[in-house]
Design a protein around this motif. Structure first.
Motif, PDB file in Angstrom:
ATOM      1  N   ASN A  23      41.000 112.983  48.194  1.00 52.76           N
ATOM      2  CA  ASN A  23      41.653 113.965  48.722  1.00 52.76           C
ATOM      3  C   ASN A  23      41.489 115.418  48.413  1.00 52.76           C
ATOM      4  N   PRO A  24      40.898 116.248  48.920  1.00 57.61           N
ATOM      5  CA  PRO A  24      40.588 117.580  48.712  1.00 57.61           C
ATOM      6  C   PRO A  24      41.747 118.573  48.606  1.00 57.61           C
ATOM      7  N   ARG A  25      42.639 118.235  49.472  1.00 58.19           N
ATOM      8  CA  ARG A  25      43.819 119.091  49.945  1.00 58.19           C
ATOM      9  C   ARG A  25      44.946 119.089  48.764  1.00 58.19           C
ATOM     10  N   PRO A  26      44.835 120.104  48.192  1.00 59.39           N
ATOM     11  CA  PRO A  26      46.131 120.346  47.113  1.00 59.39           C
ATOM     12  C   PRO A  26      47.507 120.176  47.582  1.00 59.39           C
ATOM     13  N   SER A  27      48.389 119.414  47.022  1.00 62.74           N
ATOM     14  CA  SER A  27      49.802 119.392  47.547  1.00 62.74           C
ATOM     15  C   SER A  27      50.501 120.747  47.077  1.00 62.74           C
ATOM     16  N   HIS A  28      51.802 120.947  47.556  1.00 59.38           N
ATOM     17  CA  HIS A  28      52.529 122.110  47.130  1.00 59.38           C
ATOM     18  C   HIS A  28      52.996 121.659  45.853  1.00 59.38           C
ATOM     19  N   CYS A  29      53.207 122.852  45.207  1.00 61.78           N
ATOM     20  CA  CYS A  29      53.473 122.708  43.558  1.00 61.78           C
ATOM     21  C   CYS A  29      55.060 122.192  43.513  1.00 61.78           C
ATOM     22  N   LEU A  30      55.830 122.428  44.343  1.00 65.07           N
ATOM     23  CA  LEU A  30      57.440 122.184  44.681  1.00 65.07           C
ATOM     24  C   LEU A  30      57.882 120.879  45.438  1.00 65.07           C
ATOM     25  N   TYR A  31      57.212 121.092  46.749  1.00 69.20           N
ATOM     26  CA  TYR A  31      57.486 120.211  47.927  1.00 69.20           C
ATOM     27  C   TYR A  31      56.807 119.092  48.387  1.00 69.20           C
ATOM     28  N   GLY A  32      57.121 117.773  48.590  1.00 76.02           N
ATOM     29  CA  GLY A  32      56.237 116.925  49.302  1.00 76.02           C
ATOM     30  C   GLY A  32      55.228 116.475  48.271  1.00 76.02           C
ATOM     31  N   ARG A  76      52.632 111.576  43.328  1.00 73.25           N
ATOM     32  CA  ARG A  76      53.203 111.662  41.802  1.00 73.25           C
ATOM     33  C   ARG A  76      52.361 112.366  40.909  1.00 73.25           C
ATOM     34  N   PHE A  77      50.883 112.315  41.167  1.00 74.37           N
ATOM     35  CA  PHE A  77      50.064 113.009  40.329  1.00 74.37           C
ATOM     36  C   PHE A  77      48.987 113.947  41.025  1.00 74.37           C
ATOM     37  N   ASP A  78      49.333 114.285  42.240  1.00 69.88           N
ATOM     38  CA  ASP A  78      48.426 114.992  42.863  1.00 69.88           C
ATOM     39  C   ASP A  78      48.077 116.405  42.368  1.00 69.88           C
ATOM     40  N   GLY A  79      46.837 116.920  42.693  1.00 74.39           N
ATOM     41  CA  GLY A  79      46.508 117.976  42.309  1.00 74.39           C
ATOM     42  C   GLY A  79      47.225 119.177  43.260  1.00 74.39           C
ATOM     43  N   THR A  80      47.500 120.187  42.624  1.00 77.35           N
ATOM     44  CA  THR A  80      48.090 121.428  43.422  1.00 77.35           C
ATOM     45  C   THR A  80      47.430 122.469  43.322  1.00 77.35           C
ATOM     46  N   SER A  81      47.944 123.637  43.697  1.00 76.41           N
ATOM     47  CA  SER A  81      47.339 125.313  43.554  1.00 76.41           C
ATOM     48  C   SER A  81      47.410 125.633  42.093  1.00 76.41           C
ATOM     49  N   CYS A  82      48.412 124.962  41.274  1.00 78.73           N
ATOM     50  CA  CYS A  82      48.702 125.180  39.847  1.00 78.73           C
ATOM     51  C   CYS A  82      47.408 124.543  39.098  1.00 78.73           C
ATOM     52  N   ASP A  83      46.887 123.618  39.696  1.00 75.89           N
ATOM     53  CA  ASP A  83      45.669 122.779  38.938  1.00 75.89           C
ATOM     54  C   ASP A  83      45.008 122.098  40.258  1.00 75.89           C
TER      55      ASP A  83
END
Length: 219
Positions: free
Chosen positions: A39-48, A51-58
Motif C-alpha cells: 500500500n503506497p498511500r500514507p495514513s494520516h498521522c492522527l486519524y484513521g 496499527r503500523f502504517d506509514g504516514t507523512s511523518c515516516d
C-alpha cells in the motif's frame, strides 16, 4: 501507555526473526489491488489508518499478511465485531467483504523482521502488549512507536511480526516497502478466494464458523 512517548535512545536489543524464502502468507485485500503490492498511500498521522502504517511523518509502503488464512481473515474482518448477547453467531456485514478477496502469497527472498511476539521482545523496544493489542482508538500512537522502532533498526528491519490480536495462536506480519527488495513478495497463482462468489462465500463462512461468526444473510 498511549501517553508514554518513545525515549530518545533505544537501550534494548530488538529481537530479529528471519522469515525464510518460500514462506507462504495470506492477505485479505481489495480485488482491485495487486495481491503482492504494498500500500503506497500514507495514513494520516492522527486519524484513521492501521496499527503500523506509514504516514507523512515516516512514509513507507506497507503490506499486512497473516501466516495462515484464518489469521488474515480474523485480523481484517473480525475487528471489534461484537458477540450476540443471545448466543447467536456474530454477523459480519456483507459490506465488509464487497469487492474483496483472500490471496495466497509467497516470500521470494529471506526477510528479516523485528519480533514483537513475547514480553521480552516487546520490552526490548521499550513496550508491552499494549503495542500489539490495543484497539484502533490508539493507532495514532502505535504508528508513532512503529516509526521510532524503524528508526532504531535501520537498515536491517524489513518489518514486524507479532501475535495476532484476533487469533492469538497465529502470527501477523507487516512488511516495509522501502526495505524489502522489489519482488520480495509474489502471488501464488490460482489460490485466490473471491468473497463475491458462491464458493468464496462458503469458504469464508467455513473459516468464520470456529470463531462463532458468519456472513450476515442477504437482505
Amino acid at each position: 501507555m498511549p501517553n508514554y512517548r518513545p525515549p530518545d535512545t533505544m537501550t534494548g536489543t530488538p529481537a530479529k526473526v528471519t522469515l525464510e524464502r518460500g514462506t507462504v502468507v495470506h492477505r485479505v485485500h481489495s480485488s482491485r489491488r495487486d495481491p503482492a503490492g504494498f500500500n503506497p498511500r500514507p495514513s494520516h498521522c492522527l486519524y484513521g489508518g492501521g496499527r503500523f502504517d506509514g504516514t507523512s511523518c515516516d512514509p513507507y509502503g506497507y503490506l499486512y499478511v497473516g501466516l495462515s488464512p484464518a489469521a488474515a481473515v480474523c485480523e481484517t474482518l473480525l475487528r471489534s465485531l461484537p458477540f450476540d448477547p443471545a448466543g447467536g453467531p456474530r454477523l459480519l456485514p456483507r459490506v465488509s467483504v464487497e469487492g474483496r478477496r483472500l490471496s495466497t502469497l509467497r516470500l521470494a527472498t529471506d526477510v528479516t523482521v523485528v519480533s514483537l511476539m513475547s514480553a521480552q521482545d516487546l520490552a526490548a523496544v521499550h513496550q508491552d502488549s499494549w503495542l500489539v493489542q490495543t484497539e484502533a482508538i490508539d493507532y495514532a500512537y502505535t504508528r508513532d512507536w512503529a516509526h521510532w522502532i524503524r528508526g532504531h533498526t535501520d537498515p536491517w528491519a524489513q518489518g514486524f511480526v507479532w501475535s495476532s490480536k484476533r487469533e492469538p495462536g497465529d502470527r501477523t506480519v507487516l512488511l516495509f516497502g522501502d526495505r524489502c527488495p522489489k519482488g520480495a513478495v509474489e502471488a501464488v497463482e490460482g489460490d485466490a478466494v473471491d468473497f463475491g462468489t458462491t464458493d468464496g462465500e462458503a469458504w469464508l463462512n467455513s473459516v468464520l464458523q470456529p470463531y462463532h461468526a458468519r456472513l450476515a444473510p442477504t437482505p
